[in-house]
Motif scaffolding. Structure first.
Motif, PDB file in Angstrom:
ATOM      1  N   LYS A   1       0.872  -1.182   0.000  1.00  0.00           N
ATOM      2  CA  LYS A   1       0.000   0.000   0.000  1.00  0.00           C
ATOM      3  C   LYS A   1       0.903   1.224   0.000  1.00  0.00           C
ATOM      4  O   LYS A   1       2.109   1.108  -0.196  1.00  0.00           O
ATOM      5  N   SER A   2       0.387   2.417   0.217  1.00  0.00           N
ATOM      6  CA  SER A   2       1.191   3.627   0.066  1.00  0.00           C
ATOM      7  C   SER A   2       2.306   3.749   1.099  1.00  0.00           C
ATOM      8  O   SER A   2       3.303   4.408   0.863  1.00  0.00           O
ATOM      9  N   THR A   3       2.136   3.119   2.247  1.00  0.00           N
ATOM     10  CA  THR A   3       3.211   3.076   3.232  1.00  0.00           C
ATOM     11  C   THR A   3       3.481   1.614   3.515  1.00  0.00           C
ATOM     12  O   THR A   3       2.592   0.776   3.372  1.00  0.00           O
ATOM     13  N   CYS A   4       4.707   1.273   3.855  1.00  0.00           N
ATOM     14  CA  CYS A   4       5.033  -0.139   3.975  1.00  0.00           C
ATOM     15  C   CYS A   4       6.178  -0.347   4.950  1.00  0.00           C
ATOM     16  O   CYS A   4       6.607   0.578   5.636  1.00  0.00           O
ATOM     17  N   THR A   5       6.658  -1.562   5.015  1.00  0.00           N
ATOM     18  CA  THR A   5       7.773  -1.930   5.880  1.00  0.00           C
ATOM     19  C   THR A   5       8.654  -2.919   5.130  1.00  0.00           C
ATOM     20  O   THR A   5       8.255  -3.445   4.091  1.00  0.00           O
ATOM     21  N   ASN A   6       9.854  -3.172   5.626  1.00  0.00           N
ATOM     22  CA  ASN A   6      10.729  -4.151   4.991  1.00  0.00           C
ATOM     23  C   ASN A   6      10.183  -5.562   5.203  1.00  0.00           C
ATOM     24  O   ASN A   6       9.577  -5.863   6.222  1.00  0.00           O
ATOM     25  N   PHE A   7      10.462  -6.413   4.247  1.00  0.00           N
ATOM     26  CA  PHE A   7       9.904  -7.764   4.214  1.00  0.00           C
ATOM     27  C   PHE A   7      11.053  -8.750   4.088  1.00  0.00           C
ATOM     28  O   PHE A   7      11.908  -8.601   3.215  1.00  0.00           O
ATOM     29  N   ASP A   8      11.073  -9.776   4.962  1.00  0.00           N
ATOM     30  CA  ASP A   8      12.194 -10.709   4.952  1.00  0.00           C
ATOM     31  C   ASP A   8      11.822 -12.107   4.468  1.00  0.00           C
ATOM     32  O   ASP A   8      12.502 -12.679   3.649  1.00  0.00           O
ATOM     33  N   TYR A   9      10.751 -12.702   4.981  1.00  0.00           N
ATOM     34  CA  TYR A   9      10.447 -14.083   4.642  1.00  0.00           C
ATOM     35  C   TYR A   9       8.993 -14.418   4.927  1.00  0.00           C
ATOM     36  O   TYR A   9       8.302 -13.682   5.605  1.00  0.00           O
ATOM     37  N   ILE A  10       8.554 -15.568   4.367  1.00  0.00           N
ATOM     38  CA  ILE A  10       7.279 -16.162   4.777  1.00  0.00           C
ATOM     39  C   ILE A  10       7.566 -17.578   5.233  1.00  0.00           C
ATOM     40  O   ILE A  10       8.510 -18.226   4.760  1.00  0.00           O
ATOM     41  N   ASP A  11       6.762 -18.042   6.181  1.00  0.00           N
ATOM     42  CA  ASP A  11       6.784 -19.431   6.620  1.00  0.00           C
ATOM     43  C   ASP A  11       5.385 -19.992   6.430  1.00  0.00           C
ATOM     44  O   ASP A  11       4.393 -19.266   6.578  1.00  0.00           O
ATOM     45  N   ILE A  12       5.305 -21.267   6.115  1.00  0.00           N
ATOM     46  CA  ILE A  12       4.031 -21.934   5.892  1.00  0.00           C
ATOM     47  C   ILE A  12       3.998 -23.158   6.792  1.00  0.00           C
ATOM     48  O   ILE A  12       4.886 -24.018   6.722  1.00  0.00           O
ATOM     49  N   TYR A  13       2.980 -23.209   7.660  1.00  0.00           N
ATOM     50  CA  TYR A  13       2.833 -24.309   8.601  1.00  0.00           C
ATOM     51  C   TYR A  13       1.535 -25.047   8.313  1.00  0.00           C
ATOM     52  O   TYR A  13       0.476 -24.421   8.263  1.00  0.00           O
ATOM     53  N   SER A  14       1.642 -26.363   8.152  1.00  0.00           N
ATOM     54  CA  SER A  14       0.406 -27.134   7.940  1.00  0.00           C
ATOM     55  C   SER A  14      -0.291 -27.337   9.269  1.00  0.00           C
ATOM     56  O   SER A  14       0.332 -27.384  10.322  1.00  0.00           O
ATOM     57  N   LYS A  15      -1.595 -27.410   9.215  1.00  0.00           N
ATOM     58  CA  LYS A  15      -2.414 -27.590  10.425  1.00  0.00           C
ATOM     59  C   LYS A  15      -3.132 -28.898  10.366  1.00  0.00           C
ATOM     60  O   LYS A  15      -3.480 -29.401   9.364  1.00  0.00           O
TER      61      LYS A  15
END
Length: 109
Positions: free
Chosen positions: A95-109
């Motif tokens: 969006k118009s303001t943001c933050t730094n992004f490092d990673y995503i993790d995906i956990y199965s449930k």
């Protein structure tokens, strides 16, 4: 990591996740803790999985993180998503303001 997203609307980061089988997963992400600024993830990103929007409600309480700045990472819950067997598209649109992004993790449930 991906930086310099601040001030740039509609920048996208797209990930492909190949699931062995269909099911629900928990998505988390590593985002920077902005110095002395608490924020909601939904204030910075529109997030979709296979075209379906996920609206995370978690607030990042940067003011409680010692030494918070744009290079201090914190893990935050994005939310639950349904994955299909095979390739899945996970897209973050700034969006118009943001933050730094490092990673995503995906956990199965």
């Amino acid at each position: 990591y991906v930086g310099d997203l601040d001030g740039g609307a509609n920048r996208t980061m797209t990930f492909t996740y190949n699931a062995a089988k269909a099911g629900d997963v928990l998505l988390t992400a590593g985002l920077s803790a902005r110095a002395n600024q608490d924020y909601k993830i939904a204030d910075f990103f529109t997030i979709t999985v296979n075209g379906t929007e996920i609206t995370p409600e978690e607030e990042v309480l940067s003011s409680s993180i010692e030494g918070a700045d744009y290079h201090k990472w914190t893990s935050v819950n994005i939310g639950m998503a349904n994955m299909k067997a095979g390739a899945n598209e996970i897209k973050f649109t700034s969006k118009s303001t943001c933050t730094n992004f490092d990673y995503i993790d995906i956990y199965s449930k």
